[in-house]
Scaffold this active site. Structure first.
Site, PDB file in Angstrom:
ATOM      1  N   ASP A  19     -16.022  76.067 -33.806  1.00 37.06           N
ATOM      2  CA  ASP A  19     -16.255  76.480 -32.426  1.00 37.06           C
ATOM      3  C   ASP A  19     -15.913  75.383 -31.426  1.00 37.06           C
ATOM      4  OD1 ASP A  19     -17.064  78.852 -33.472  1.00 37.06           O
ATOM      5  OD2 ASP A  19     -19.164  78.692 -32.891  1.00 37.06           O
ATOM      6  N   ARG A 101     -31.545  67.842 -27.251  1.00 33.83           N
ATOM      7  CA  ARG A 101     -30.586  68.120 -26.181  1.00 33.83           C
ATOM      8  C   ARG A 101     -30.598  67.102 -25.048  1.00 33.83           C
ATOM      9  NH1 ARG A 101     -28.517  70.096 -30.264  1.00 33.83           N
ATOM     10  NH2 ARG A 101     -28.301  72.365 -30.434  1.00 33.83           N
ATOM     11  N   ASP A 130     -29.961  76.577 -25.264  1.00 34.25           N
ATOM     12  CA  ASP A 130     -29.304  75.269 -25.231  1.00 34.25           C
ATOM     13  C   ASP A 130     -28.449  75.066 -23.987  1.00 34.25           C
ATOM     14  OD1 ASP A 130     -30.419  74.094 -27.418  1.00 34.25           O
ATOM     15  OD2 ASP A 130     -28.826  74.644 -28.799  1.00 34.25           O
ATOM     16  N   SER A 184     -26.200  80.812 -38.504  1.00 32.93           N
ATOM     17  CA  SER A 184     -25.786  79.551 -37.896  1.00 32.93           C
ATOM     18  C   SER A 184     -26.889  78.518 -38.076  1.00 32.93           C
ATOM     19  CB  SER A 184     -25.482  79.739 -36.408  1.00 32.93           C
ATOM     20  OG  SER A 184     -26.661  80.067 -35.697  1.00 32.93           O
TER      21      SER A 184
END
Length: 410
Positions: A19, A101, A130, A184
Site C-alpha cells: 500500500d 501515531r 489513524d 490487516s
C-alpha cells in the site's frame, strides 16, 4: 489538493509494504513531487532493510530514505507516560496503535523541516482513526504543514485497482498479496492489532492463526512463573532485579506474557469517526506492566490521589485514542498524573499462569501500608476503634435527616 498547490517535496510514512509503495508511486505520478520516505522501527518485529531496498528500487535516492530505530523513545516518552495513568480505552483496550501515531507524526514533521519538504503523507484510510491521529499531531506540531491522505483522494477503491496500478508501474507484488488478504495487521513493541476480512463478523470467533505474539492460554505452561517488576516514580526499571532500558523491559515482558498466553483481547470498539469496529489485540507485555503498576500504586499511592486518577483516566485514554496527544488538556492531565507518581517506587511480584497475570506480592520503602493499623491482633494502641463511632455518626447525619424527612412526608 489541487495541482496548483501541489507539493514540491513530501515526507511519506513508509512501511515498504504494497500500500505505501503504491502511495509512493502515486505521489510521484500525481504531483510530480520529490518523495522522502520515513520508516520507523517501533519494535514491529520485521526486518526494515527491505524497506530501504524497495524505496531505492522505486527511484528514491539514499539520502531521501530515513530508517530510524525509535524503540527507546517510543517506550520512554510515549508508552511509559501513558501507563503511569493506567490508561485503557472503553475499559479494555491498552491503546497500542493509538500511542505510536504521535511519535511517527513527530518525526514526519521534523524530517520535513530538516529536508525542506512542504508536505507529509500517510497511508491511513478514510474510514479509520489513524488518519485523525496522524493529522491532528502534525498540525499541532506545525500548523502550516500540508498533509496528503491518498486514500481520501485517489480512485484506487479496490484491491483489484491497487494491483493493476502496481503492475502498471512495476511495483513488486508479493504472491500472497494477489488474493484477498485474510486480515490487516499493525504492530509495534507494545502490541499487535488485527482487523478486517475474516474478523469483520463480530459473531464469529477469531481463527487461531490471527494470534502472533501469544500462545493460546490452554497451551501455555502447566506451571506458573513468577516475575518481579521494579518501579521508580511510576516507570518500570527492572525485571527480577536486573536494571534494563524501557524498550528492553517491554520486550522482556512481551516474551514472558506471550509465553503464558497473557494479553489477548477481542474487542468491538467505538471509533472516533463514528463507526464500530472489531479488532483482535495482543498486548502481553503491556498487560503485565499494567497489572504490576496498579500493584505498586496500591501500597504507595494515597486513596484520594488514586481515586482521582481513576476518574481522570477514561478522559485521558479517550484523548490518546482520538489523536489529541499534543493537546493542552492531555498535557495538563499528564502533569497531574506525573505528580501522583513521585512515590510510586518499589517492587511487584506477578504470577503468570494460563493467560492470567496477577499481583501476588508488593513492597516499597515508600509504602503507606501499615500493618500495625490493620492487624487483627493487638495493635499496641496504633488505632483506637472507639474513634470510628463518631466518624460513622457524622457521616450518617445527612442520611438520617433524609430518612426522617422521607418518613415524615409519607
Amino acid at each position: 489538493m489541487s495541482k496548483v498547490t501541489a507539493p514540491k517535496k513530501v515526507v511519506l510514512a513508509y512501511s515498504g509494504g504494497l500500500d505505501t509503495s503504491i502511495i509512493l508511486k502515486w505521489l510521484q505520478t500525481e504531483y510530480g513531487c520529490e518523495v522522502v520516505t520515513f520508516t520507523a522501527d517501533l519494535g514491529q518485529g520485521e526486518e526494515l532493510e527491505p524497506a530501504r531496498a524497495k524505496a531505492e528500487l522505486m527511484g528514491i535516492p539514499p539520502e531521501n530514505i530515513y530508517i530510524e530505530d525509535v524503540r527507546e523513545e517510543f517506550v520512554r516518552d510515549f508508552v511509559f507516560p501513558m501507563f503511569r495513568a493506567n490508561a485503557v480505552y472503553e475499559g479494555l483496550y491498552l491503546l497500542g496503535t493509538s500511542i505510536a501515531r504521535p511519535l511517527i507524526s513527530k518525526r514526519l514533521v521534523e524530517i520535513a523541516e530538516e529536508v525542506g519538504a512542504d508536505a507529509v503523507a500517510h497511508g491511513a484510510t478514510g474510514k479509520g482513526n489513524d488518519q485523525v491521529r496522524f493529522e491532528l499531531a502534525a498540525y499541532a506540531l506545525n500548523p502550516d504543514i500540508k498533509v496528503i491522505a491518498p486514500w481520501r483522494e485517489w480512485d484506487l477503491s479496490s484491491r483489484t485497482k491497487l494491483l493493476e496500478f502496481a503492475e502498471e508501474h512495476q511495483i513488486p507484488v508479493a504472491k500472497d498479496k494477489r488474493g484477498e488478504a485474510p486480515f490487516s495487521v499493525d504492530a509495534n513493541l507494545l502490541h499487535t492489532s488485527s482487523e478486517g476480512k475474516v474478523l469483520e463478523d463480530p459473531a464469529e470467533m477469531a481463527p487461531d492463526y490471527v494470534y502472533q505474539r501469544t500462545v493460546a492460554p490452554e497451551d501455555a505452561p502447566n506451571e506458573p512463573e513468577f516475575v518481579e517488576v521494579g518501579f521508580e516514580r511510576g516507570d518500570a526499571v527492572s525485571i527480577n532485579g536486573e536494571a534494563m532500558s524501557p524498550a528492553t523491559i517491554l520486550d522482556k515482558l512481551n516474551e514472558l506474557g506471550g509465553k503464558h498466553g497473557c494479553g489477548r483481547l477481542d474487542l468491538v470498539e467505538g471509533r472516533f469517526v463514528g463507526m464500530k469496529s472489531r479488532g483482535i489485540y495482543e498486548t502481553p507485555g503491556g498487560t503485565l506492566l499494567l497489572e504490576a503498576h496498579r500493584g505498586i500504586e496500591s501500597i504507595t499511592l494515597d486513596r484520594g490521589a488514586a481515586h482521582l486518577k481513576d476518574e481522570l483516566m477514561p478522559r485521558y485514554a479517550e484523548l490518546i485514542y482520538n489523536g489529541f496527544w499534543y493537546s493542552p488538556e492531555r498535557e495538563m492531565l499528564q502533569a497531574a498524573i506525573d505528580k501522583s507518581q513521585e512515590h510510586v517506587t518499589g517492587t511487584v511480584k506477578l504470577k503468570l499462569y494460563k493467560g492470567s497475570a496477577r499481583t501476588v506480592g508488593r513492597w516499597s520503602d515508600h509504602s503507606l501500608y501499615s500493618e500495625a493499623h490493620v492487624t487483627f491482633e493487638d495493635d499496641a494502641g496504633a488505632y483506637d476503634q472507639k474513634d470510628a463511632a463518631g466518624f460513622i455518626q457524622l457521616n450518617a447525619l445527612r442520611l438520617k435527616l433524609l430518612a426522617a424527612r422521607n418518613k415524615r412526608m409519607k
